[in-house]
Design an enzyme around this catalytic site. Structure first.
Site, short mmCIF file in Angstrom:
data_model
loop_
_atom_site.label_atom_id
_atom_site.label_comp_id
_atom_site.label_asym_id
_atom_site.label_seq_id
_atom_site.Cartn_x
_atom_site.Cartn_y
_atom_site.Cartn_z
CG ASP A 122 -2.31 0.94 1.23
OD1 ASP A 122 -2.69 2.17 -0.77
OD2 ASP A 122 -2.69 1.32 2.39
CD GLU A 152 -1.60 -0.48 -3.84
OE1 GLU A 152 -1.23 0.79 -3.07
OE2 GLU A 152 -2.18 -0.66 -4.16
CG ASP A 262 -3.72 -6.86 -4.84
OD1 ASP A 262 -4.82 -7.74 -5.03
OD2 ASP A 262 -3.56 -6.18 -4.49
#
Length: 362
Positions: A122, A152, A262
């Site tokens: 994140d 990310e 992901d």
């Protein structure tokens, strides 16, 4: 980065969206920053001032008011944080995390076990970024996996890793905006080659990162990706999944193939794609669908996004294809990481990480 069953009403609507508004805005920030070659924080300022309309925000950025007062209001580019995370010796901030047992240490040393971590960290959430980066990196230092798959990643985060993890070789899927990375422990994993496979119709800068390596005499093909986000991009996400599975099938038969990342997948989407090929398994399913590590994106347990709806999804997945001569490498266990809040009151990421141990049959 980045619902399943949700509660009724607004919670059900949250699942249909598949991703909260704040996440969509972060993606807009990345797109803006890529076009304008500016910092993500600058992108956020201009987008917010222009009601999150991309064209208006870009016009405002490239054609600012000429008045001195207006120029003074223009946000300065935020420099990269000066504090770097040391991957090699930092203590974990999670006091309840169990440490690797001596037997597991021995197994890693004698080559009978192979470990990996996959985690969407994140990086697009700039709040408490340094503290959260330290939290993630403390887990990496604690478990010292042979391979780390990250999604990310942003340039400042990459700098943390690159400058302080000299025991790992880092391969990235890009160097600007946000991207994936694969980290290989130099003492155990020998890099042979690498490649990036573009997703031709992505709207979110996504691709497939592949590396070919050797571990304890075993040939491995390792892959990671961050598949297209949100419910509205399910068709593109399924196309990307098909590309991933095709690439796994095309790898040399002598190689063990592992994809970890992901996926943003809902189970129904995998079904709509025809399921996984017969020779590729979902590691969580292969291990008997253990409940303790089913959901890697859980807004009931993880408060980072501030979502009131209780939404649980298995976004982060590991796919495994054994080598033609089966039995050399076998998945053994799967656990979640990052379940404890840091001192800042937040979790390291809005996703839990996955720690997977595999046995190497010598």
């Amino acid at each position: 980065m980045e619902l399943g069953s949700c509660l009724e009403g607004g919670r059900e609507a949250a699942e249909e969206e598949g991703e909260p508004e704040v996440k969509k805005r972060r993606l807009l920030c990345v797109e803006f920053a890529s076009v304008a070659s500016c910092d993500a924080a600058v992108a956020q300022c201009f987008l917010a001032e222009n009601d999150w309309e991309m064209e208006r925000a870009l016009n405002s950025y490239f054609e600012p008011p000429v008045e001195e007062s207006a120029l003074e209001r223009r946000p300065e580019t935020i420099s990269e944080p000066k504090t770097y995370v040391d991957l090699t010796n930092e203590e974990t901030t999670d006091s309840t995390t169990s440490k690797i047992s001596p037997s597991e240490d021995t197994q890693q040393e004698n080559g009978s076990m192979f470990s990996l971590i996959t985690w969407n960290i994140d990086g697009l959430d700039l709040n408490n970024l340094s503290e959260r980066a330290r939290g993630v990196c403390s887990y990496l230092a604690l478990y010292s996996p042979d391979v780390i798959f990250l999604q990310e990643v942003i340039p400042p985060y990459y700098s943390y890793l690159k400058k302080r993890s000299s025991n790992y070789e880092i391969i990235t899927g890009h160097e600007e905006g946000y991207f994936t990375a694969i980290m290989l422990k130099k003492s155990r994993v020998k890099l042979k080659s690498q490649e990036i496979i573009p997703f031709p119709s992505t709207k979110m800068m996504r691709n497939l990162l592949c590396v070919h390596v050797n571990v304890s005499g075993n040939e491995l093909c390792l892959m990671t990706s961050h598949l297209e986000s949100t419910r509205g991009h399910a068709a593109e996400r399924m196309n990307q999944l098909k590309m991933v599975l095709k690439k796994m099938q095309e790898a040399p038969e002598s190689a063990t193939v592992i994809f970890a990342g992901d996926t943003n997948l809902r189970d129904r989407e995998v079904t709509r794609c025809g399921g996984l090929p017969n020779n590729i398994v979902d590691v969580w399913e292969f291990l008997g669908k253990p409940k303790h590590c089913q959901y890697t994106w859980d807004t009931q347990m993880n408060s980072n996004l501030g979502i009131t709806a209780a939404c649980k999804l298995r976004f982060d997945r590991i796919f495994f294809r054994a080598a033609a001569e089966e039995g050399h490498i076998i998945p053994r266990s799967l656990d979640l990481l990052g379940l404890e809040k840091l001192d800042c009151g937040r979790f390291p990421s809005d996703h839990w990480g996955l720690l997977c141990n595999l046995d190497i049959i010598l």
